[in-house]
Design a protein around this motif. Structure first.
Motif, mmCIF file in Angstrom:
data_model
loop_
_atom_site.group_PDB
_atom_site.id
_atom_site.type_symbol
_atom_site.label_atom_id
_atom_site.label_comp_id
_atom_site.label_asym_id
_atom_site.label_seq_id
_atom_site.Cartn_x
_atom_site.Cartn_y
_atom_site.Cartn_z
ATOM 1 N N ARG A 241 10.317 9.047 10.432
ATOM 2 C CA ARG A 241 10.563 8.586 11.724
ATOM 3 C C ARG A 241 9.429 8.066 12.410
ATOM 4 O O ARG A 241 8.416 7.526 12.010
ATOM 5 C CB ARG A 241 11.597 9.321 12.535
ATOM 6 N N HIS A 242 9.413 8.311 13.799
ATOM 7 C CA HIS A 242 8.487 7.550 14.573
ATOM 8 C C HIS A 242 7.080 8.315 14.474
ATOM 9 O O HIS A 242 6.051 7.734 14.675
ATOM 10 C CB HIS A 242 8.964 7.707 16.063
ATOM 11 N N MET A 243 6.948 9.751 14.077
ATOM 12 C CA MET A 243 5.742 10.422 14.150
ATOM 13 C C MET A 243 5.206 10.228 12.601
ATOM 14 O O MET A 243 4.676 11.528 12.103
ATOM 15 C CB MET A 243 5.732 11.360 14.776
ATOM 16 N N VAL A 244 5.269 9.449 11.910
ATOM 17 C CA VAL A 244 5.044 9.391 10.500
ATOM 18 C C VAL A 244 3.566 9.800 10.123
ATOM 19 O O VAL A 244 3.234 10.318 9.031
ATOM 20 C CB VAL A 244 5.372 8.002 9.943
ATOM 21 N N ASN A 245 2.599 9.639 11.076
ATOM 22 C CA ASN A 245 1.333 9.975 10.879
ATOM 23 C C ASN A 245 1.033 11.397 10.848
ATOM 24 O O ASN A 245 0.170 12.051 10.201
ATOM 25 C CB ASN A 245 0.217 9.367 11.735
ATOM 26 N N LEU A 246 2.077 12.311 11.550
ATOM 27 C CA LEU A 246 1.925 13.501 11.322
ATOM 28 C C LEU A 246 3.167 14.332 10.400
ATOM 29 O O LEU A 246 2.884 15.411 9.953
ATOM 30 C CB LEU A 246 2.399 14.046 12.879
ATOM 31 N N THR A 247 4.269 13.800 10.212
ATOM 32 C CA THR A 247 5.117 14.104 9.230
ATOM 33 C C THR A 247 4.980 13.710 7.880
ATOM 34 O O THR A 247 5.514 14.632 6.972
ATOM 35 C CB THR A 247 6.482 13.811 9.646
ATOM 36 N N ALA A 248 4.166 12.587 7.610
ATOM 37 C CA ALA A 248 3.808 12.378 6.424
ATOM 38 C C ALA A 248 2.274 12.011 6.367
ATOM 39 O O ALA A 248 1.745 10.945 5.982
ATOM 40 C CB ALA A 248 4.424 11.138 5.946
ATOM 41 N N PRO A 249 1.399 13.344 6.864
ATOM 42 C CA PRO A 249 0.039 12.980 7.050
ATOM 43 C C PRO A 249 -0.822 12.254 5.633
ATOM 44 O O PRO A 249 -1.614 11.694 6.066
ATOM 45 C CB PRO A 249 -0.601 14.310 7.567
ATOM 46 N N GLU A 250 -0.363 12.879 4.581
ATOM 47 C CA GLU A 250 -1.231 12.688 3.652
ATOM 48 C C GLU A 250 -1.138 10.852 3.129
ATOM 49 O O GLU A 250 -1.816 10.353 2.980
ATOM 50 C CB GLU A 250 -0.958 13.240 2.177
ATOM 51 N N GLU A 251 0.214 10.644 3.115
ATOM 52 C CA GLU A 251 0.702 9.195 2.805
ATOM 53 C C GLU A 251 0.215 8.499 3.622
ATOM 54 O O GLU A 251 -0.504 7.312 3.441
ATOM 55 C CB GLU A 251 2.113 9.056 2.506
ATOM 56 N N ALA A 252 0.298 8.665 4.946
ATOM 57 C CA ALA A 252 -0.282 7.771 6.211
ATOM 58 C C ALA A 252 -1.838 7.613 6.017
ATOM 59 O O ALA A 252 -2.215 6.598 6.263
ATOM 60 C CB ALA A 252 0.042 8.256 7.609
ATOM 61 N N SER A 253 -2.374 8.685 5.990
ATOM 62 C CA SER A 253 -3.849 8.698 5.836
ATOM 63 C C SER A 253 -4.434 7.955 4.876
ATOM 64 O O SER A 253 -5.376 7.113 4.854
ATOM 65 C CB SER A 253 -4.383 10.378 6.012
ATOM 66 N N GLU A 254 -3.906 7.989 3.713
ATOM 67 C CA GLU A 254 -4.341 7.444 2.471
ATOM 68 C C GLU A 254 -4.119 6.129 2.471
ATOM 69 O O GLU A 254 -4.953 4.952 2.089
ATOM 70 C CB GLU A 254 -3.679 7.974 1.157
ATOM 71 N N THR A 255 -2.947 5.669 3.206
ATOM 72 C CA THR A 255 -2.710 4.261 3.193
ATOM 73 C C THR A 255 -3.854 3.618 4.287
ATOM 74 O O THR A 255 -4.044 2.434 4.205
ATOM 75 C CB THR A 255 -1.269 3.911 3.986
ATOM 76 N N LEU A 256 -4.051 4.190 5.382
ATOM 77 C CA LEU A 256 -5.019 3.787 6.197
ATOM 78 C C LEU A 256 -6.622 3.888 5.456
ATOM 79 O O LEU A 256 -7.415 2.958 5.990
ATOM 80 C CB LEU A 256 -5.076 4.851 7.584
ATOM 81 N N ALA A 257 -6.904 4.696 4.897
ATOM 82 C CA ALA A 257 -8.110 4.445 4.001
ATOM 83 C C ALA A 257 -8.022 3.452 3.198
ATOM 84 O O ALA A 257 -9.128 2.951 2.914
ATOM 85 C CB ALA A 257 -8.327 5.976 3.295
ATOM 86 N N ASP A 258 -7.029 3.170 2.518
ATOM 87 C CA ASP A 258 -7.019 1.898 1.549
ATOM 88 C C ASP A 258 -7.090 0.540 2.441
ATOM 89 O O ASP A 258 -7.850 -0.273 2.093
ATOM 90 C CB ASP A 258 -5.561 1.951 0.996
ATOM 91 N N TRP A 259 -6.547 0.732 3.546
ATOM 92 C CA TRP A 259 -6.721 -0.522 4.456
ATOM 93 C C TRP A 259 -8.302 -0.663 5.113
ATOM 94 O O TRP A 259 -8.541 -1.871 5.024
ATOM 95 C CB TRP A 259 -5.685 -0.061 5.720
ATOM 96 N N LEU A 260 -8.751 0.366 5.033
ATOM 97 C CA LEU A 260 -10.087 0.489 5.732
ATOM 98 C C LEU A 260 -11.195 -0.284 4.699
ATOM 99 O O LEU A 260 -12.194 -0.673 4.796
ATOM 100 C CB LEU A 260 -10.610 1.624 6.181
ATOM 101 N N THR A 261 -10.713 -0.500 3.288
ATOM 102 C CA THR A 261 -11.491 -0.974 2.331
ATOM 103 C C THR A 261 -10.893 -2.224 1.727
ATOM 104 O O THR A 261 -11.463 -2.927 0.859
ATOM 105 C CB THR A 261 -11.815 0.129 1.204
ATOM 106 N N TRP A 262 -9.844 -2.442 2.232
ATOM 107 C CA TRP A 262 -8.826 -3.866 1.520
ATOM 108 C C TRP A 262 -9.470 -5.089 2.040
ATOM 109 O O TRP A 262 -9.854 -5.410 3.105
ATOM 110 C CB TRP A 262 -7.621 -3.651 2.043
ATOM 111 N N GLN A 263 -9.881 -5.921 1.166
ATOM 112 C CA GLN A 263 -10.555 -7.188 1.032
ATOM 113 C C GLN A 263 -9.539 -8.084 0.618
ATOM 114 O O GLN A 263 -9.337 -8.210 -0.687
ATOM 115 C CB GLN A 263 -11.684 -7.345 0.476
ATOM 116 N N PRO A 264 -8.559 -8.914 1.434
ATOM 117 C CA PRO A 264 -7.568 -9.838 1.102
ATOM 118 C C PRO A 264 -8.230 -10.964 0.401
ATOM 119 O O PRO A 264 -9.194 -11.334 0.619
ATOM 120 C CB PRO A 264 -6.863 -10.053 2.243
#
Length: 266
Positions: A241-264
């Motif tokens: 639900r709304h606190m996804v960065n805390l309830t799914a911390p690994e998935e949310a963090s890895e998605t952000l890590a990918d975004w930080l290196t993503w070159q469209p």
């Protein structure tokens, strides 16, 4: 007991933590009623490869209240001033909920200072019924007679209520200053359409992440924003639900890590 991360403070009274070095400089903005600690898993994961700065919103945690009307553009101006005060050039910004609205406003007004932007559980163009409901909650909070337990029912499923994320968010809501909470919630309630038509002009990599069970910051909202942004990407994490960065911390963090290196692709 609520564990408090050690903070620094700017001359204007903004509390922040600054971890890591190298890579992108990422600034994290939390949501209404929360504070820096709500980004704990992301600070730990992303500071391994990047400089990560997390801030307390005005009137939250250890930051001074907003010295302006409780309107979204004033929170965006506050954040823009913080970027200047910290001596940052171009930054990447990730915001959750109210923080997502501030990040969207920064993207709309300060695109020359932005490398990439991420909205976690960001709201976008509420329906009239949803707007009426959130504005009624804002009125209740401003009155000082509000239920600090109520957000937990919206933000967490029954299956998540025995977890550490639930306990942390519960404790943060109990600790938040009522006036700071009321001001931020008023801006949150009235701010979803302020910058909503500006996504076609935001040309940096833009991530829109939410949980499929979030009924207020919906998957459809994330997908609509992603379609509007030239380099937008929507990610919907199932079963949360709304606190996804805390309830799914690994998935949310890895998605952000990918975004930080993503070159469209150009």
């Amino acid at each position: 007991m609520l564990q408090t991360l050690p903070r620094s403070e700017t001359p204007s009274g903004v509390a922040y933590v600054d971890r890591g070095q190298g890579g992108e400089t990422l600034v994290l903005i939390h949501g209404v009623g929360m504070r820096i600690e709500a980004w704990g898993p992301q600070i730990e994961r992303l500071s391994r490869e990047h400089r990560v700065i997390a801030v307390d919103l005005p009137g939250h945690g250890f930051s001074r209240p907003l010295d302006a009307a409780p309107e979204l553009p004033n929170f965006v101006a506050w954040f823009s001033g913080l970027v200047d005060e910290l001596g940052l050039d171009a930054v990447s910004v990730a915001g959750h909920s109210m923080g997502a609205l501030i990040a969207a406003g920064f993207a709309a007004t300060k695109g020359d200072r932005l490398r990439r932007v991420a909205l976690l559980n960001g709201v976008h163009k509420r329906t009239p019924a949803a707007r009426q409901a959130v504005e009624a909650r804002a009125d209740e909070i401003v009155s000082g007679n509000f239920d600090r337990q109520a957000p937990l029912e919206r933000w967490f499923s029954d299956a998540e209520k025995d977890g550490a994320a639930y306990r942390l968010v519960h404790d943060l809501l109990q600790a938040v200053d009522p006036k700071g909470y009321a001001a931020a919630y008023r801006a949150f309630a009235t701010g979803d359409a302020v910058y909503s038509d500006r996504w076609p002009q935001v040309t940096c990599p833009a991530l829109f992440l939410t949980g499929d069970g979030d009924k207020n910051s919906t998957a459809e909202m994330a997908e609509e924003m992603a379609r509007a942004a030239p380099h937008g990407r929507a990610v919907v994490i199932r079963g949360h639900r709304h606190m996804v960065n805390l309830t799914a911390p690994e998935e949310a963090s890895e998605t952000l890590a990918d975004w930080l290196t993503w070159q469209p692709a150009r």
